[in-house]
Design an enzyme around this catalytic site. Structure first.
Site, PDB file in Angstrom:
ATOM      1  N   LYS A   1      25.985  21.959  49.105  1.00 61.96           N
ATOM      2  CA  LYS A   1      26.351  21.152  50.373  1.00 61.96           C
ATOM      3  C   LYS A   1      25.761  19.536  50.015  1.00 61.96           C
ATOM      4  O   LYS A   1      25.973  18.729  50.858  1.00 61.96           O
ATOM      5  CB  LYS A   1      25.713  21.641  51.462  1.00 61.96           C
ATOM      6  CG  LYS A   1      25.884  22.828  52.010  1.00 61.96           C
ATOM      7  CD  LYS A   1      25.463  23.270  53.567  1.00 61.96           C
ATOM      8  CE  LYS A   1      24.068  23.971  53.698  1.00 61.96           C
ATOM      9  NZ  LYS A   1      23.746  23.977  55.086  1.00 61.96           N
TER      10      LYS A   1
ATOM     11  N   LYS B   1      22.763  18.963  49.957  1.00 58.34           N
ATOM     12  CA  LYS B   1      21.634  18.670  50.728  1.00 58.34           C
ATOM     13  C   LYS B   1      20.515  18.838  50.102  1.00 58.34           C
ATOM     14  O   LYS B   1      20.197  20.026  49.269  1.00 58.34           O
ATOM     15  CB  LYS B   1      21.568  19.601  52.082  1.00 58.34           C
ATOM     16  CG  LYS B   1      21.758  18.800  53.328  1.00 58.34           C
ATOM     17  CD  LYS B   1      21.474  20.170  54.380  1.00 58.34           C
ATOM     18  CE  LYS B   1      21.328  19.280  55.739  1.00 58.34           C
ATOM     19  NZ  LYS B   1      21.289  20.113  56.855  1.00 58.34           N
TER      20      LYS B   1
HETATM   21  N1  C2G Z   1      19.581  21.072  65.763  1.00 62.87           N
HETATM   22  C1  C2G Z   1      19.586  20.870  67.344  1.00 62.87           C
HETATM   23  N2  C2G Z   1      18.961  19.492  67.579  1.00 62.87           N
HETATM   24  C2  C2G Z   1      18.465  18.741  66.814  1.00 62.87           C
HETATM   25  C3  C2G Z   1      18.718  19.065  65.308  1.00 62.87           C
HETATM   26  C4  C2G Z   1      19.406  20.291  64.814  1.00 62.87           C
HETATM   27  O1  C2G Z   1      19.981  21.601  68.133  1.00 62.87           O
HETATM   28  N3  C2G Z   1      17.775  17.551  67.136  1.00 62.87           N
HETATM   29  C5  C2G Z   1      20.336  22.258  65.502  1.00 62.87           C
HETATM   30  C6  C2G Z   1      21.449  22.175  64.655  1.00 62.87           C
HETATM   31  O2  C2G Z   1      22.714  21.986  65.765  1.00 62.87           O
HETATM   32  C7  C2G Z   1      21.659  23.579  64.018  1.00 62.87           C
HETATM   33  C8  C2G Z   1      20.312  24.041  63.794  1.00 62.87           C
HETATM   34  O3  C2G Z   1      19.515  23.116  64.820  1.00 62.87           O
HETATM   35  O4  C2G Z   1      22.438  24.486  64.921  1.00 62.87           O
HETATM   36  C9  C2G Z   1      19.801  23.789  62.377  1.00 62.87           C
HETATM   37  O5  C2G Z   1      20.043  22.646  62.186  1.00 62.87           O
HETATM   38  P1  C2G Z   1      20.245  22.228  60.603  1.00 62.87           P
HETATM   39  O6  C2G Z   1      18.980  22.826  59.781  1.00 62.87           O
HETATM   40  O7  C2G Z   1      20.445  20.830  60.287  1.00 62.87           O
HETATM   41  O8  C2G Z   1      21.495  23.192  60.059  1.00 62.87           O
HETATM   42  P2  C2G Z   1      22.611  22.413  59.289  1.00 62.87           P
HETATM   43  O9  C2G Z   1      22.482  21.693  58.370  1.00 62.87           O
HETATM   44  O10 C2G Z   1      23.779  22.007  60.358  1.00 62.87           O
HETATM   45  O11 C2G Z   1      23.386  23.917  58.783  1.00 62.87           O
HETATM   46  O12 C2G Z   1      26.584  27.151  58.014  1.00 62.87           O
HETATM   47  C10 C2G Z   1      26.212  26.440  59.082  1.00 62.87           C
HETATM   48  C11 C2G Z   1      25.032  25.430  58.444  1.00 62.87           C
HETATM   49  O13 C2G Z   1      24.196  26.224  57.789  1.00 62.87           O
HETATM   50  C12 C2G Z   1      24.253  24.772  59.340  1.00 62.87           C
END
Ligand code: C2G
Length: 125
Positions: A44, A46
């Protein structure tokens, strides 16, 4: 038992993540978190501060989380839902519309003003 699943990287765990995990858990009786592996994150583009093992260790200590499984690719969600007999799929609304092919999908509002990216930037000063 109503089973919920959510997916994420959950690096540098913060209150926005915890808000999501709590709301997800409140939609059922059991919450599985599919946590992106270091290899999948590389795919990704990341770069995590914490390794998969460290992120999984922290998540497993969260009262809302019942199980942590690896997220290794984009394609596994349907089989995860089937293999784990999941009833509800939950993720933040930054993903709205992306997973409508799954049954009962909830896109929950993100917590404003916090993100792992912001934390990293803030620490850099
Ligand atoms: N999240 C949130 N509020 C934030 C930051 C994150 O509600 N201020 C939520 C995101 O929307 C997500 C979860 O926390 O549902 C995890 O966030 P990330 O670790 O950034 O996940 P992401 O990189 O979006 O990975 O296949 C889907 C991916 O694995 C999602």
């Amino acid at each position: 038992m109503k089973k919920v699943i959510t997916y994420g990287t959950f690096d540098l765990l913060h209150h926005g993540h915890v808000n999501l995990l709590k709301r997800a858990r409140d939609l059922g009786d059991h919450l599985t978190v599919a946590l992106s592996t270091d290899e999948f994150n590389a795919l990704k583009g990341k770069k995590c501060f914490h390794s998969f093992a460290e992120r999984a260790h922290v998540l497993a200590a969260i009262r809302y989380v019942d199980e942590v499984i690896p997220e290794e690719n984009w394609e596994q969600k349907l089989s995860d839902v089937q293999n784990n007999r999941i009833d509800v799929f939950v993720i933040g609304d930054d993903w709205a519309g992306q997973f409508d092919f799954l049954k009962e999908v909830w896109y929950l509002p993100r917590t404003p003003g916090i993100s792992t990216t912001q934390i990293k930037a803030g620490l850099k000063g």
